[in-house]
Design a protein around this motif. Structure first.
Motif, mmCIF file in Angstrom:
data_model
loop_
_atom_site.group_PDB
_atom_site.id
_atom_site.type_symbol
_atom_site.label_atom_id
_atom_site.label_comp_id
_atom_site.label_asym_id
_atom_site.label_seq_id
_atom_site.Cartn_x
_atom_site.Cartn_y
_atom_site.Cartn_z
ATOM 1 N N TRP A 166 12.638 108.797 0.154
ATOM 2 C CA TRP A 166 13.316 109.483 -0.940
ATOM 3 C C TRP A 166 14.115 108.504 -1.803
ATOM 4 C CZ3 TRP A 166 12.990 113.984 -3.330
ATOM 5 C CH2 TRP A 166 14.019 114.352 -4.208
ATOM 6 N N GLN A 167 14.774 107.542 -1.183
ATOM 7 C CA GLN A 167 15.605 106.591 -1.930
ATOM 8 C C GLN A 167 14.761 105.677 -2.824
ATOM 9 O OE1 GLN A 167 16.417 107.514 1.255
ATOM 10 N NE2 GLN A 167 18.141 108.660 0.411
ATOM 11 N N SER A 168 13.477 105.553 -2.527
ATOM 12 C CA SER A 168 12.626 104.680 -3.349
ATOM 13 C C SER A 168 12.155 105.373 -4.628
ATOM 14 C CB SER A 168 11.413 104.214 -2.547
ATOM 15 O OG SER A 168 10.518 105.291 -2.315
ATOM 16 N N LEU A 169 12.419 106.676 -4.750
ATOM 17 C CA LEU A 169 12.025 107.398 -5.955
ATOM 18 C C LEU A 169 12.998 107.083 -7.091
ATOM 19 C CD1 LEU A 169 11.273 110.958 -4.489
ATOM 20 C CD2 LEU A 169 9.679 109.072 -4.860
ATOM 21 N N SER A 170 12.498 107.130 -8.323
ATOM 22 C CA SER A 170 13.367 106.926 -9.476
ATOM 23 C C SER A 170 14.301 108.124 -9.612
ATOM 24 C CB SER A 170 12.533 106.776 -10.757
ATOM 25 O OG SER A 170 11.958 108.027 -11.101
ATOM 26 N N ALA A 171 15.351 107.940 -10.408
ATOM 27 C CA ALA A 171 16.305 109.035 -10.630
ATOM 28 C C ALA A 171 15.595 110.247 -11.240
ATOM 29 C CB ALA A 171 17.442 108.568 -11.533
ATOM 30 N N ASP A 172 14.677 110.003 -12.177
ATOM 31 C CA ASP A 172 13.932 111.103 -12.801
ATOM 32 C C ASP A 172 13.078 111.833 -11.768
ATOM 33 O OD1 ASP A 172 14.979 110.677 -15.315
ATOM 34 O OD2 ASP A 172 13.250 109.533 -16.043
ATOM 35 N N GLN A 173 12.395 111.071 -10.922
ATOM 36 C CA GLN A 173 11.558 111.694 -9.892
ATOM 37 C C GLN A 173 12.424 112.516 -8.937
ATOM 38 O OE1 GLN A 173 9.751 108.043 -8.499
ATOM 39 N NE2 GLN A 173 7.744 108.674 -9.303
ATOM 40 N N GLN A 174 13.559 111.955 -8.537
ATOM 41 C CA GLN A 174 14.456 112.686 -7.637
ATOM 42 C C GLN A 174 14.960 113.964 -8.296
ATOM 43 O OE1 GLN A 174 17.596 110.171 -6.175
ATOM 44 N NE2 GLN A 174 16.189 108.861 -5.017
ATOM 45 N N GLN A 175 15.248 113.896 -9.597
ATOM 46 C CA GLN A 175 15.738 115.075 -10.301
ATOM 47 C C GLN A 175 14.662 116.157 -10.343
ATOM 48 O OE1 GLN A 175 16.909 114.341 -14.345
ATOM 49 N NE2 GLN A 175 17.790 116.376 -14.594
ATOM 50 N N LEU A 176 13.434 115.768 -10.676
ATOM 51 C CA LEU A 176 12.351 116.744 -10.775
ATOM 52 C C LEU A 176 11.957 117.315 -9.417
ATOM 53 C CD1 LEU A 176 10.141 114.982 -13.458
ATOM 54 C CD2 LEU A 176 11.462 117.087 -13.751
ATOM 55 N N LEU A 177 12.098 116.517 -8.379
ATOM 56 C CA LEU A 177 11.706 116.947 -7.033
ATOM 57 C C LEU A 177 12.910 117.342 -6.181
ATOM 58 C CD1 LEU A 177 9.030 114.193 -6.336
ATOM 59 C CD2 LEU A 177 8.618 116.602 -6.864
ATOM 60 N N GLY A 178 14.041 117.562 -6.814
ATOM 61 C CA GLY A 178 15.289 117.841 -6.106
ATOM 62 C C GLY A 178 15.204 118.947 -5.076
ATOM 63 N N ALA A 179 14.390 119.946 -5.337
ATOM 64 C CA ALA A 179 14.261 121.056 -4.385
ATOM 65 C C ALA A 179 13.674 120.591 -3.054
ATOM 66 C CB ALA A 179 13.388 122.158 -4.982
ATOM 67 N N TYR A 180 13.029 119.430 -3.046
ATOM 68 C CA TYR A 180 12.390 118.917 -1.827
ATOM 69 C C TYR A 180 13.239 117.869 -1.107
ATOM 70 C CZ TYR A 180 8.122 121.119 -3.491
ATOM 71 O OH TYR A 180 7.194 122.034 -3.906
ATOM 72 N N GLU A 181 14.383 117.509 -1.667
ATOM 73 C CA GLU A 181 15.166 116.402 -1.108
ATOM 74 C C GLU A 181 15.482 116.576 0.373
ATOM 75 O OE1 GLU A 181 19.234 113.818 -1.922
ATOM 76 O OE2 GLU A 181 18.887 115.648 -3.072
ATOM 77 N N ALA A 182 16.003 117.723 0.762
ATOM 78 C CA ALA A 182 16.422 117.922 2.155
ATOM 79 C C ALA A 182 15.254 117.785 3.127
ATOM 80 C CB ALA A 182 17.082 119.290 2.316
#
Length: 173
Positions: A32-48
């Motif tokens: 997860w930490q290797s994703l860009s900020a944009d990718q993390q934002q778009l995929l935020g529902a999957y973070e946990a």
């Protein structure tokens, strides 16, 4: 700073929907930490649960995000609208559409291309022409529809063009 994006959930679903048919790349699991900020934002529902997702699913989601990010704002709006329509469909209809899509994917490439061209021609018709064609199709019996499919499938491109011109002349009368 963690800004809340009101479009995060719809965009995540769009990304999933767009890439649900993708094939795996076969690379290692994505941290997860290797994703860009944009990718993390778009995929935020999957973070946990990101680390618990199969690597193939992670790759599919990332490809979907990449496709979504490459879209123009108009294309993104269209993708959101399609996703909203999809979400509102009854489960039985979703299942039926998934089965039809799988049948399409199982067709030989030439047949898929022929169907894509036919769909493009349909989309180029005026709304009135499309409606007339739909009504005519709906009035046909299942046997008539099957006969029409077989007849059109067996035509050469030249025969199809002649048939199309004949139908256009009939409409003008």
């Amino acid at each position: 700073m963690n800004k809340r994006n009101p479009f995060k959930w719809p965009v995540t679903l769009i990304a999933w929907f767009i890439c649900s048919w993708c094939t795996p790349l076969g690379a290692a699991e994505v941290n997860w930490q290797s994703l860009s900020a944009d990718q993390q934002q778009l995929l935020g529902a999957y973070e946990a649960g990101w680390a618990d997702l199969p690597e193939e699913k992670q790759r599919q989601l990332l490809r979907g995000v990449e496709r979504y990010q490459a879209m123009s704002p108009d294309e993104q709006a269209q993708a959101k609208a399609r996703l909203k329509r999809w979400q509102q469909l009854p489960e039985a209809e979703k299942l039926r559409l998934k089965e039809r899509f799988q049948k399409f994917r199982d067709l030989p490439p030439e047949e898929r291309q022929r169907l894509r061209r036919a769909h493009q021609r349909f989309k180029q018709l005026s709304p009135q022409q499309r409606e007339r064609l739909k009504r005519r199709w709906q009035r046909m019996s299942p046997e008539q529809r099957q006969n029409m499919r077989e007849r059109l499938r067996n035509m050469t491109p030249e025969q199809r063009e002649a048939f199309k011109e004949k139908m256009q002349q009939r409409r003008k009368q």
